[in-house]
Structure formats: C-alpha cells, structure tokens
Design a protein around this motif. Structure first.
Motif, PDB file in Angstrom:
ATOM      1  N   SER A 170      -1.546  -0.683   5.375  1.00 57.82           N
ATOM      2  CA  SER A 170      -1.984  -1.036   4.031  1.00 57.82           C
ATOM      3  C   SER A 170      -1.180  -0.296   2.969  1.00 57.82           C
ATOM      4  O   SER A 170      -0.765  -0.883   1.965  1.00 57.82           O
ATOM      5  CB  SER A 170      -3.475  -0.720   3.884  1.00 57.82           C
ATOM      6  N   ASN A 171      -0.929   0.993   3.176  1.00 53.32           N
ATOM      7  CA  ASN A 171      -0.186   1.772   2.185  1.00 53.32           C
ATOM      8  C   ASN A 171       1.264   1.311   2.061  1.00 53.32           C
ATOM      9  O   ASN A 171       1.834   1.290   0.969  1.00 53.32           O
ATOM     10  CB  ASN A 171      -0.247   3.259   2.530  1.00 53.32           C
ATOM     11  N   MET A 172       1.876   0.934   3.188  1.00 57.66           N
ATOM     12  CA  MET A 172       3.233   0.385   3.124  1.00 57.66           C
ATOM     13  C   MET A 172       3.252  -0.918   2.339  1.00 57.66           C
ATOM     14  O   MET A 172       4.128  -1.157   1.499  1.00 57.66           O
ATOM     15  CB  MET A 172       3.770   0.162   4.536  1.00 57.66           C
ATOM     16  N   PHE A 173       2.266  -1.760   2.610  1.00 56.94           N
ATOM     17  CA  PHE A 173       2.165  -3.051   1.931  1.00 56.94           C
ATOM     18  C   PHE A 173       1.967  -2.845   0.439  1.00 56.94           C
ATOM     19  O   PHE A 173       2.605  -3.506  -0.391  1.00 56.94           O
ATOM     20  CB  PHE A 173       1.009  -3.856   2.528  1.00 56.94           C
ATOM     21  N   VAL A 184       2.041  13.768  -1.902  1.00 55.27           N
ATOM     22  CA  VAL A 184       1.477  14.962  -1.273  1.00 55.27           C
ATOM     23  C   VAL A 184       0.449  14.571  -0.208  1.00 55.27           C
ATOM     24  O   VAL A 184       0.442  15.128   0.904  1.00 55.27           O
ATOM     25  CB  VAL A 184       0.843  15.891  -2.327  1.00 55.27           C
ATOM     26  N   LEU A 185      -0.404  13.618  -0.518  1.00 50.21           N
ATOM     27  CA  LEU A 185      -1.414  13.172   0.449  1.00 50.21           C
ATOM     28  C   LEU A 185      -0.764  12.543   1.677  1.00 50.21           C
ATOM     29  O   LEU A 185      -1.234  12.733   2.804  1.00 50.21           O
ATOM     30  CB  LEU A 185      -2.369  12.171  -0.210  1.00 50.21           C
ATOM     31  N   ILE A 223      -3.912   6.218  -2.606  1.00 49.26           N
ATOM     32  CA  ILE A 223      -4.585   7.516  -2.706  1.00 49.26           C
ATOM     33  C   ILE A 223      -5.985   7.428  -2.117  1.00 49.26           C
ATOM     34  O   ILE A 223      -6.420   8.308  -1.356  1.00 49.26           O
ATOM     35  CB  ILE A 223      -4.626   7.977  -4.177  1.00 49.26           C
ATOM     36  N   THR A 224      -6.700   6.364  -2.441  1.00 48.84           N
ATOM     37  CA  THR A 224      -8.059   6.173  -1.929  1.00 48.84           C
ATOM     38  C   THR A 224      -8.067   6.009  -0.416  1.00 48.84           C
ATOM     39  O   THR A 224      -8.927   6.557   0.275  1.00 48.84           O
ATOM     40  CB  THR A 224      -8.712   4.942  -2.595  1.00 48.84           C
ATOM     41  N   ASN A 225      -7.099   5.262   0.116  1.00 51.29           N
ATOM     42  CA  ASN A 225      -7.037   5.034   1.562  1.00 51.29           C
ATOM     43  C   ASN A 225      -6.936   6.346   2.342  1.00 51.29           C
ATOM     44  O   ASN A 225      -7.617   6.538   3.355  1.00 51.29           O
ATOM     45  CB  ASN A 225      -5.831   4.156   1.908  1.00 51.29           C
TER      46      ASN A 225
END
Length: 324
Positions: free
Chosen positions: A245-248, A279-280, A78-80
C-alpha cells in the motif's frame, strides 16, 4: 458544517465497505482466471487496499484540491506504519518469515527516499508525476514477474489461504468488482466535498485535512485486513499489505494526482511530512528485519513506539496546521 461532518462520516463508511467489496471481487475474479496466489496477493490485494487513496486523490486533484490529494497519500503512509501496524503489533506481535517481504522492504526505503526529489522545487509537476508513474509501472512489472515465477513462500501460502476463504462464484465476483468500483467513486466524491468544506470552515489547508481525517479514513481497509490477518496467524500478509500500500501511495497515488494537475507544496511538506514518513519507514525496516534477530518480528514495544510517534506527529500537525 454539520452537513459536511455527516458527509465525511457517511463517505468514509461507504468508502471502507465498497473498497472491501472491490478487493474481494477483484481477487476472486483473478483466482477464477487462474492467476497464482502470490501474484493476486501482491498486485490485487496489496495494491487494491489503496484503491480508496487512489480514487479520493484523483477526484481531489481533478476538482482543484491537489493538497488534499498529496496529504491523503503521505498521511496514509504514515497512518499505515505508525497507527495500523502500531495497533496491530500491540494487540499481537507480528512475526516476519517471508523472503518476498525481505526483498520488498529495501525497495520501500528507496521509493520513500526518491519521493523527496519532486518535493524539492516546491511543486510536483506533471513531468515529475509521470516519472513516478513510470517507476510504478516498472515496479508493477517486476511484481508480476515475481508473482508468476517466484518459488513457494510463506506469503504465497497466506495469500492462498485468504483467497480460498473468500472464494465466490465468478458472476458474484464480477458483480462485486463493478459495484465496489462504482461505490468507491461515489463515496470518494462525498468524502472530498465534506473534507474541503470542513477545511474551509476551520481555516486550515486541504493538506492538513488530507493528512489527518481523510488519511485515517482511507487507511481503515488496511487496519481491518491487518488485524484480521494477525488473528488468523497470517502475519506476513498483514505486513505485506502495508508495504504494498505504501509503495502504491508514494508512486501511483501521488503520480496520478500530479498528472491530473500540478501539486503546489506547502513549505512544511518536505521537512515535516516527508521526513516523518521516511523516519517511520526506516524504523519499520530496523524493527521488522533486524539481521541478528530470530525470528524477525514487530513486538509490542515496537507497536507502542509507532503509536507514540503517530500521536506526537498528529499533535504537532494540528499545532502547525492551524497557523498555515
């Protein structure tokens, strides 16, 4: 309480510094071994920026705080998107030209939707965690294949420029690789202790601390790399690091934590945290990869929307978190 706050501040500072050294050392070592720039970028740099999340979550899970581990992973995602890409796009619009990223973005959507599956029964079991790790291994194999055989891409050129700018002798590269990893573990231990102590003192769950303080702290390497990339006109690299990064985080970080110990879920994880993350991710796909938009890019309005979403989510998180 003051000691715990000091531990978080010091732990985060050391974590960010050691993560940077670790990624630089790993990328330089891989370059000396003759790995293609796209492979180094997608696998080592893209996933390496999530080393803080991986180490923190693994330690938290092994010490009996799996909620902190899950909160760190989802909170970092979420932060990314909302905070890091939001701030970066407000400072300078992010243009997207890479065909690699256009293939990666739908995969991120699929992986994010898949993340709902282990949440539905109220606990991420060891079996479900190992399935996530198996999916990650398959995706990693695909990334390696693409990096080894893929044709020249804008992203490959940007990674090549980044690797050349951070070139160092092999002995120094290996030294930073080892030292960075050791300090990552030490700083993560300090951070986890401080986070758990503060959660206990404030009467909130480990999940809330993981979604907020720890998630922002472990995402600082992505923020630094995104801003630096845009300043050097390496726009695709900034977005590529966040997607990787999000996939990881979704597959490997949650998978490792759940494989160590099952993760019992608070009721709001699925309808609050996973939903916001999903959603993001859809908004990112819509904003950055619109089919009729030339060029594709995240503009300042998109960045402002992301930041507003992050502020709204954080306020709601704190309101609901203190009632857990």
């Amino acid at each position: 309480m003051l000691l715990a706050i000091a531990a978080i501040v010091f732990g985060l500072a050391l974590l960010v510094w050691s993560a940077d050294r670790f990624v630089e050392g790993a990328a330089a070592t891989a370059n000396h071994l003759g790995m293609p720039a796209l492979l180094i970028g997608m696998v080592i740099i893209g996933f390496g920026t999530s080393a803080p999340e991986m180490v923190v979550s693994a330690l938290a899970s092994s010490q009996g705080n799996p909620g902190l581990a899950l909160g760190n992973a989802y909170g970092s995602n979420i932060t990314n998107i909302a905070l890091i890409l939001g701030i970066t796009a407000v400072l300078a619009p992010i243009s997207v030209a890479s065909q690699v990223l256009k293939r990666e973005a739908p995969m991120l959507i699929a992986i994010t939707l898949l993340a709902a599956w282990p949440l539905m029964d109220g606990v991420i079991t060891e079996l479900e965690a190992w399935v996530l790790l198996a999916i990650f291994a398959s995706y990693l194999g695909w990334s390696i294949y693409q990096g080894m055989t893929g044709s020249t891409d804008v992203l490959s050129t940007e990674y090549d420029q980044e690797i050349k700018a951070s070139a160092m002798p092999i002995r120094r590269a290996v030294t930073w690789l080892v030292v960075g990893l050791i300090l990552l573990i030490i700083s993560s231990r300090i951070l986890v202790w401080g986070a758990v102590d503060i959660a206990t003192a404030l009467g909130v769950s480990d999940l809330i601390i993981g979604l907020t303080v720890v998630a922002v702290g472990t995402s600082l390497p992505e923020l630094a790399s995104a801003i630096a990339a845009v300043r050097k006109n390496e726009h695709d690299l900034a977005l590529g690091n966040v997607i990787g990064s999000n996939m990881f985080n979704t597959l490997a970080v949650v998978g490792i934590a759940g494989a160590i110990t099952p993760i019992p879920l608070e009721p709001l994880v699925l309808q609050r945290d996973w939903l916001v993350m999903t959603v993001l991710t859809f908004l990112l796909l819509i904003f950055a990869f619109r089919p009729n938009s030339r060029p594709n890019r995240l503009n300042r309005i998109h960045g402002g929307i992301f930041i507003a979403c992050y502020i709204g989510y954080t306020v709601y998180l704190l309101q609901t978190g203190f009632n857990v």
